[in-house]
Each structure stands twice: as structure tokens, then as C-alpha cells.
Design a protein around this motif. Structure first.
Motif, short mmCIF file in Angstrom:
data_model
loop_
_atom_site.label_atom_id
_atom_site.label_comp_id
_atom_site.label_asym_id
_atom_site.label_seq_id
_atom_site.Cartn_x
_atom_site.Cartn_y
_atom_site.Cartn_z
N TYR A 59 31.54 52.07 78.69
CA TYR A 59 31.17 52.87 79.85
C TYR A 59 32.17 52.63 80.97
CZ TYR A 59 29.15 48.66 81.94
OH TYR A 59 28.98 47.41 82.46
N GLN A 60 32.31 53.63 81.84
CA GLN A 60 33.32 53.56 82.90
C GLN A 60 32.85 54.40 84.08
OE1 GLN A 60 36.55 54.45 79.90
NE2 GLN A 60 37.89 53.90 81.56
N ILE A 61 33.42 54.11 85.23
CA ILE A 61 33.27 55.06 86.33
C ILE A 61 34.52 55.94 86.31
CG2 ILE A 61 31.80 53.53 87.69
CD1 ILE A 61 34.23 52.82 89.43
N PRO A 62 34.46 57.15 86.88
CA PRO A 62 35.64 58.00 86.87
C PRO A 62 36.81 57.31 87.58
CG PRO A 62 33.69 59.23 87.60
CD PRO A 62 33.29 57.79 87.51
N ASP A 63 38.00 57.53 87.07
CA ASP A 63 39.22 57.01 87.69
C ASP A 63 39.07 55.51 87.97
OD1 ASP A 63 41.72 57.04 88.84
OD2 ASP A 63 41.05 57.77 90.80
N ASN A 64 38.60 54.79 86.97
CA ASN A 64 38.16 53.41 87.21
C ASN A 64 39.27 52.46 87.66
OD1 ASN A 64 39.36 53.28 84.67
ND2 ASN A 64 38.06 51.60 84.03
N LEU A 65 40.50 52.71 87.20
CA LEU A 65 41.56 51.76 87.57
C LEU A 65 41.86 51.82 89.07
CD1 LEU A 65 43.95 51.96 84.48
CD2 LEU A 65 42.18 50.28 84.97
N ASN A 66 41.57 52.97 89.68
CA ASN A 66 41.75 53.06 91.14
C ASN A 66 40.52 52.61 91.90
OD1 ASN A 66 44.43 53.89 91.44
ND2 ASN A 66 43.86 55.94 90.70
N HIS A 67 39.44 52.31 91.20
CA HIS A 67 38.22 51.83 91.86
C HIS A 67 37.70 50.59 91.13
CE1 HIS A 67 38.07 55.33 94.49
NE2 HIS A 67 38.48 56.01 93.44
N PHE A 68 38.65 49.76 90.77
CA PHE A 68 38.38 48.60 89.91
C PHE A 68 37.40 47.62 90.56
CE2 PHE A 68 40.15 45.14 87.09
CZ PHE A 68 39.89 45.81 85.91
N VAL A 69 37.56 47.42 91.87
CA VAL A 69 36.70 46.46 92.57
C VAL A 69 35.25 46.96 92.57
CG1 VAL A 69 36.16 45.54 94.86
CG2 VAL A 69 38.49 45.45 94.01
N LEU A 70 35.08 48.24 92.89
CA LEU A 70 33.72 48.79 92.89
C LEU A 70 33.11 48.73 91.50
CD1 LEU A 70 33.79 51.93 95.22
CD2 LEU A 70 32.86 49.66 95.69
N GLU A 71 33.93 49.06 90.49
CA GLU A 71 33.39 49.03 89.13
C GLU A 71 32.91 47.62 88.78
OE1 GLU A 71 34.57 51.29 85.19
OE2 GLU A 71 35.93 49.63 85.50
N GLY A 72 33.74 46.63 89.11
CA GLY A 72 33.36 45.24 88.82
C GLY A 72 32.13 44.81 89.59
N ALA A 73 32.06 45.23 90.86
CA ALA A 73 30.94 44.82 91.71
C ALA A 73 29.61 45.36 91.18
CB ALA A 73 31.17 45.30 93.14
N PHE A 74 29.64 46.56 90.64
CA PHE A 74 28.39 47.15 90.16
C PHE A 74 28.10 46.81 88.69
CE2 PHE A 74 28.85 49.67 94.00
CZ PHE A 74 27.54 49.81 94.41
N ARG A 75 28.98 46.06 88.03
CA ARG A 75 28.68 45.64 86.65
C ARG A 75 27.86 44.36 86.69
NH1 ARG A 75 32.95 47.21 82.03
NH2 ARG A 75 32.95 49.41 82.54
N GLN A 76 26.78 44.43 87.43
CA GLN A 76 25.90 43.27 87.59
C GLN A 76 24.51 43.63 87.08
OE1 GLN A 76 27.51 40.61 88.49
NE2 GLN A 76 29.30 41.90 88.85
#
Ligand SMILES: Cc1cc2nc3c(=O)[nH]c(=O)nc-3n(C[C@H](O)[C@H](O)[C@H](O)COP(=O)(O)OP(=O)(O)OC[C@H]3O[C@@H](n4cnc5c(N)ncnc54)[C@H](O)[C@@H]3O)c2cc1C
Length: 494
Positions: free
Chosen positions: A260-277
Motif C-alpha cells: 500500500y502507498q499514498i500517492p506520490d509517496n516519495l515526495n511525501h515520505f515523512v507523512l507516509e511514515g508518520a501515518f504508518r502507525q
């Protein structure tokens, strides 16, 4: 038309093609490798590490599995839905020596004991094993995304040292077939000149069709940019698979290497990591759909999302939970790093300034539902149940670990929308354990071999994230296996 000749032609220089190139060269064969892109390495340039069992590094540091145990786990996981079961056993038995082989060539690995979090109650079922050998990046620094490009560099250098020819910007567009045998390829070089290259064996390694939305839709039903935001390696449009099919190869299962991914994840890597909780995750109906403390097995999370309406879901935190994470750090670090909350505000501001569509902030639950499209009534019912459970520190729905039972009560509320993602595609060309390409009658097509993700049909319906870095290892090991068998085949023709 330029004429070229070799013993073995390798179609593409991703990790599988490069491994085949080096292995065949080491066996004394003249190798000609055609790569479509201007750089070699394919998807491996974005990767982190390689699976291996019983490598020298593991023997020095301790290991969690031997090849026999891993094979049986693999079979239990895949339910034997595999073209040739013997290939898995051979791959697993070879995988440790392949790490040694890469290391001897100059690839630097770090084998550490970090693994994805799995709650204690689930460990005997979905333990994530210590199989990944992280590639250390060029120029020092910690292993991480893109570090495996250092491995690409070493493989290219070794191939050249052994006398192999690698031609970049030279896509292969067809195979040459004579008397039922594959005897070469047709390609076009960067100046547009046609090439007819002849060899006794051809190894196809073009990395699947992750950059071909039409083929993806046909194979899976997912629509790229709508419910699927997978990685796309430019040029991976299924060339090798289509060429092999055209020349009689049997079609085998094709699927996404789903997560699973968020759109354009490499440009929003911090947000993606923060919400993978392991906070509150809901679908569009506002309903919980899986035990959030199990999200570390990304292919399972992807599967769970694939069963939700619109193949999407939302991860939600209230301001108290955000404050908690900012103070204490993540519960689940993953590849995004343990410090993502230190950069949360900055990342959230950047997302808002950009008008990023998958990140939401709202002062009330009503506003959150309006912005996200989550069904308000359904979400209110979930909150009533979930927040009551949080007070008791007991998850009456999924038995999520009590530490993660944090209520959603205090605005502002923060949410991210995830979709299906994938590392690429898997499968297409039917092969046997020797990586020989098979026709519909399961007879081999002489001279034709397929490796890597073009031929990777060993997982059943789901990528085996519980034995991490499996695909890259499948690619490199099948590259080696193909080179060895193609070499034997050529010797048998003498
Ligand atoms: C972000 C990301 C991270 C990943 N991390 C990991 C990881 O840490 N561990 C792991 O196990 N796996 C990882 N993977 C998956 C892994 O990288 C792939 O499974 C692997 O690279 C596939 O290898 P391959 O050789 O089959 O194909 P690819 O690496 O995709 O290479 C295919 C090559 O074929 C070339 N090509 C295509 N068509 C033609 C043609 N007609 N003629 C000539 N050349 C052609 C392409 O240009 C490309 O260079 C990751 C993938 C991504 C996207």
C-alpha cells in the motif's frame, strides 16, 4: 542492419539480467546484453536489500532460518500455486552463496536484526524473518531506499571486467526463431540503427509491466492513478513477456507485487511514515477493517485494502495522539525512519501548500468526513465503539495491542488516504526449475530462458513479505541459474 554475435544474449540489465551477464561471463561465455534505458539496474536502483539464507554474513551473525525450513514456510504460504516448486527450493539453497558471490565481487552488505514489527500474539503465524541483507550505499551512510544501486554498479563493473558487452539505450523488440529454437534478437540502438544479434541462447529479463497501465488493468482490474499508485520503472512495459508469448511461451499468472502507498509517496515520505502507525484505520464507510498492529506486513495490508470499497482507506489521529508521537517517536519505524514525527509539521505544511490531495486536517469529525468522503454515520458508530474500547485499553474488535489503543476525540484531527501500491509486477512467462521457457504443452522452447519478475510466479496470490527482499533475490538467483543452464545447453550443442 548491424549484425552482432555472442554465445548468450541477455535482454535487459536489471538485477536479474546483470546477474545472468556476470554468471555467464564467469563460465567463459561471450555475452551481449541489451538494455533499453540509459542506465542499468532497473528497479533495483530503488531497492534496499537482498534475501539470503545461510550466507557467510549470517553464519557469522546468526540466522533465523535454514533453506529447508524456509522452503516449507514458503510452500505453506503459497499453497503450492507455483509453476515449478523445485525452483523455489533451488533458489533458497542457492541464495546464501549468491550473497557471498556478490560480496566477493565488492558489494558491501549489512545484516542487522531490525525487522518489521509484528505483535507478540501473531508472531508464530506471521513472523517477519531476518532474511534481508541490506546493501550499504556508495559513499558511506546507512542502508536505505536506493542503496541497492551500489550493487548495480558492482555488477556492471564485474561484467565489463569479464569482457561482457552491455549496450544501453538499445531496446530489444523481438526474438529470432529458427526451426523452433530461439537463436537471437532484434534490437534498435540509440541512433535508431537496427541490430540483428545472434546467439545460441537468449535470457529474457525485462522486469515485467509495472509501467504499463493497460496491461495492469487487464491483469488485475486496478487503474493506475485511481486506486493504484505503484512504482513505475520507465520502460518496464512488458516487452519480454510479450516477445516470449509471441514465440510460444505459455502464459502464467500475472499479478502486482502488492502493498500500500499514498500517492506520490516519495515526495511525501515523512507523512507516509508518520501515518504508518497502529492508530485508527477505517475504510470509506468509516469501518475498521484489520488489526492495525499487524500493518508491518505490507503485502497483507495491501490485500486488506484491496478488499475495501474503492480500494482505499484512511489513517486517523487526533491531536493528543499526534502530540504523543511527537514526544515519544514512532511505534513502527519501517523504512521511513524513526524520526518522522520530528519533521511532521514541516511535511504537513508542505503538503497543504501544494494542495496534496491525500492529506487532511479538520477541527471536527464532521469536517473530517466532509473532506475525506468517509461516511459520517458509519464513522461515528466506529468512534463510539473504538473510543470506549480505548478507555478500557481492550480492543473488542481485533484485540489490537493495548498500547496502541489511543482514542480519537480531541481536534484537530489528522488523516491520510492510502491506496494500493506495488513494487512492480510478478509473472507472465512460464518457466521450469532450470528457467527454461515452456510452451502450453510444458515443453521447453530450446534456447529461450526467462528470469526475474518476467517469470516470477512463486508466491501464490500474495508477495511473501514475511521473508523480506525475496524478489530481488529471486531475480539475481534466477539470473545465475539461467546462465548456468544456458551455458550447459550451449556446451551440449558442441
Ligand atoms: C522502490 C522499490 C524498492 C524495492 N526494494 C526492494 C528490496 O529492498 N528488496 C527486494 O527484494 N526487492 C525490492 N524491490 C523489487 C525489486 O527491485 C525488483 O523485483 C527487481 O529489481 C526486479 O528485477 P528484474 O531484473 O526482473 O527487473 P527490473 O529491475 O525491473 O529491470 C528490468 C530492466 O529491463 C529493461 N528493459 C525493459 N524492456 C526492455 C527491452 N525491450 N529491451 C532491453 N531492456 C529492457 C528496463 O529498462 C530495466 O532496466 C523494490 C522495488 C521498488 C520499485
Amino acid at each position: 542492419m548491424r549484425k552482432m554475435e555472442a554465445d548468450i544474449i541477455v535482454v535487459a540489465a536489471g538485477p536479474s539480467g546483470l546477474a545472468a551477464t556476470v554468471q555467464a561471463s564467469e563460465l567463459g561465455k561471450k555475452v551481449l546484453t541489451f538494455e533499453k534505458n540509459s542506465v542499468c539496474g532497473g528497479a533495483a536502483n530503488m531497492g534496499m536489500g537482498v534475501f539470503g539464507l545461510n550466507s557467510r554474513i549470517q553464519r557469522e551473525n546468526g540466522q533465523s532460518l535454514d533453506a529447508d525450513e524456509a522452503f516449507l514456510k514458503h510452500m505453506n504460504f503459497s499453497h503450492f500455486l507455483i509453476d515449478d516448486t523445485r525452483l523455489v527450493y533451488d533458489f533458497y539453497r542457492k541464495s546464501g552463496s549468491t550473497i557471498d558471490w556478490l560480496q566477493d565481487m565488492g558489494v558491501n552488505f549489512e545484516y542487522n536484526t531490525f525487522t518489521q514489527y509484528v505483535p507478540a500474539r501473531a508472531r508464530h503465524i506471521i513472523q517477519v524473518e531476518l532474511t534481508i541483507h541490506h546493501v550499504l550505499p556508495d559513499g558511506g551512510g546507512r542502508p536505505g531506499p536506493r542503496a541497492a544501486s551500489a550493487m548495480t554498479r558492482v555488477l556492471i563493473e564485474r561484467a565489463k571486467e569479464l569482457g561482457a558487452t552491455i549496450m544501453t539505450q538499445t531496446p530489444v523488440y523481438d526474438l529470432i526463431e529458427e526451426d523452433g529454437k530461439i537463436v537471437g534478437v532484434l534490437a534498435k540502438d540509440k541512433d535508431g540503427e537496427e541490430i540483428e544479434a545472434r546467439a545460441k541462447a537468449v535470457i529474457v529479463a525485462t522486469g515485467g509491466f509495472g509501467d504499463n497501465p493497460e496491461m495492469i488493468k487487464e491483469a488485475t482490474g486496478y487503474e493506475w492513478g485511481k486506486d493504484l499508485f505503484s512504482f513505475r520503472i520507465p520502460g518496464n512495459v512488458g516487452d519480454g513477456i510479450k516477445m516470449a508469448w509471441k514465440h510460444g511461451a505459455a502464459k502464467t499468472r500475472t499479478m502486482m507485487e502488492l502493498m500500500y502507498q499514498i500517492p506520490d509517496n516519495l515526495n511525501h515520505f515523512v507523512l507516509e511514515g508518520a501515518f504508518r502507525q497502529p492508530v485508527l484505520w477505517v475504510n470509506k464507510l468509516g469501518k475498521r477493517f484489520f488489526p492495525e498492529d499487524c500493518l508491518g506486513v505490507t503485502s497483507y495490508t495491501g490485500n486488506a485494502i484491496s478488499m475495501q470499497p474503492g480500494h482505499t482507506c484512511f489513517t486517523i489521529m487526533d491531536s493528543a495522539t499526534l502530540k504523543y508521537y511527537k514526544k515519544h517517536g514512532v511505534s513502527n519505524p519501517g523504512v521511513h525512519g524513526a524520526d518522522v514525527f520530528d519533521h511532521f509539521d514541516e511535511a504537513a505544511e508542505a503538503a497543504k501548500a501544494e494542495g496534496y490531495s491525500a492529506y487532511f486536517e479538520a477541527d471536527t469529525i464532521e469536517e473530517l468526513c466532509e473532506k475525506t468522503g468517509i461516511d459520517l454515520e458509519g464513522f461515528k458508530e466506529t468512534l463510539e465503539e473504538y473510543n470506549a474500547d480505548c478507555e478500557l485499553k481492550y480492543d473488542s474488535v481485533f484485540n489490537k495491542e493495548r498500547d496502541y489503543m489511543r482514542p480519537v476525540v480531541k481536534g484537530p484531527f489528522y488523516a491520510i488516504q492510502s491506496f494500493l501500491g506495488a513494487y512492480g509486477t510478478l509473472g507472465g512467462i512460464k518457466i521450469n526449475y532450470k528457467t527454461e521457457v515452456l510452451n502450453e504443452e510444458f515443453h521447453k522452447i530450446p534456447g529461450l530462458y526467462a528470469v526475474g519478475t518476467d517469470a516470477c510466479n512463486i508466491y501464490g496470490d500474495t508477495y511473501i513479505f514475511t521473508m523480506p527482499a525475496n524478489t530481488m533475490a529471486f531475480c539475481i538467483n534466477t539470473g545465475r541459474i539461467a546462465a548456468e543452464n544456458a551455458s550447459d545447453y550451449i556446451d551440449s550443442l558442441k
